[in-house]
Write an enzyme that holds these catalytic residues in place. Sequence first.
Site, mmCIF file in Angstrom:
data_model
loop_
_atom_site.group_PDB
_atom_site.id
_atom_site.type_symbol
_atom_site.label_atom_id
_atom_site.label_comp_id
_atom_site.label_asym_id
_atom_site.label_seq_id
_atom_site.Cartn_x
_atom_site.Cartn_y
_atom_site.Cartn_z
ATOM 1 N N GLU A 84 0.802 -1.218 0.000
ATOM 2 C CA GLU A 84 0.000 0.000 0.000
ATOM 3 C C GLU A 84 0.837 1.271 0.000
ATOM 4 O O GLU A 84 0.329 2.359 -0.276
ATOM 5 C CB GLU A 84 -0.942 -0.010 1.202
ATOM 6 N N GLU A 115 6.542 -21.723 8.236
ATOM 7 C CA GLU A 115 7.077 -20.863 9.296
ATOM 8 C C GLU A 115 8.223 -21.524 10.052
ATOM 9 O O GLU A 115 8.993 -20.848 10.727
ATOM 10 C CB GLU A 115 5.969 -20.449 10.264
#
Length: 302
Positions: A84, A115
């Site tokens: 963004e 992960e």
Amino acid sequence: MDEAPLSRTEQRNPRSAAIDRMPTLDLLRLINTEDRQVPDAVADVLPELSVAVDLAVAALSAGCRVHYFGAGTSGRIAVLDAAELIPTFGLEPGRVVAHIAGGSRSLTNPSEDAEDDETAGAAAAGDVAAGDVAVGVTASGRTPYVRAALVTARARGAHTVLVSANPASPIASGVDVHVAPDTGPEVVTGSTRMKAGTAQKLVLNAFSTATMVRLGRTYSNLMTDMLASNAKLRDRQLRILSEATGADPAQCRQVLLATGGDAKVALVTLISGATVQAAGHALAETDGHVHQALRLLDHQAD
């Protein structure tokens, strides 16, 4: 070997023990009550966050980069925040880079085992350079992918920041700054997409927004550097210019056309009365900071 103690995000919340027997409205009220603790938890860590912002401002000002590293929900939030910055602040692609365990496929498909991949975490930090800032995002504060990325980044000369929801994170001792809003146990035990995730969203939004403002990517609270890539945003660009300068939209459009669509140059031109060329030069001399450019033009006019 003794197991690591549970972080508070993984502990059971006694206030939500009966959620599976609650009426819908009571359940929603409980979730909302828990969520309201998050802003206060973030407020408690603003001093640490301020240090992280200053590191990022220094790095980006010097031509270096900021890297986010995360897995699961944390990684998705990091990717969203980095993406963004390009349309909102006109940030050049590649200046703030987000790395998510499992790659882009993990944005829409669960890759929970990724992960634990320390090799991938170290490899993701392979292009980190001295002077960069590496930000690890992990609710538990112990995700192996993030730990390996931060260790590698630090070895390569980067400053390191950990954003977690675990003040007792075992990774924290190896980073420069630990930003750890203590959001406590989740409504659904261990579901850190809830309060911990909300805290991470608030922290990263504040981190990146403050960094962009400090870099001169706004004038007052107006998005002077946004990319006007559609009709709605082009109209917004004209409203921003008119609001900031007091000029009518027709004049703003004329000056904006003369600048080739560069709203910041148009802004300085309209406020100072200088030529487009002089305004552009002043902004270049002041690294795009509008107030500094205006002072420079005033000084030159004296």
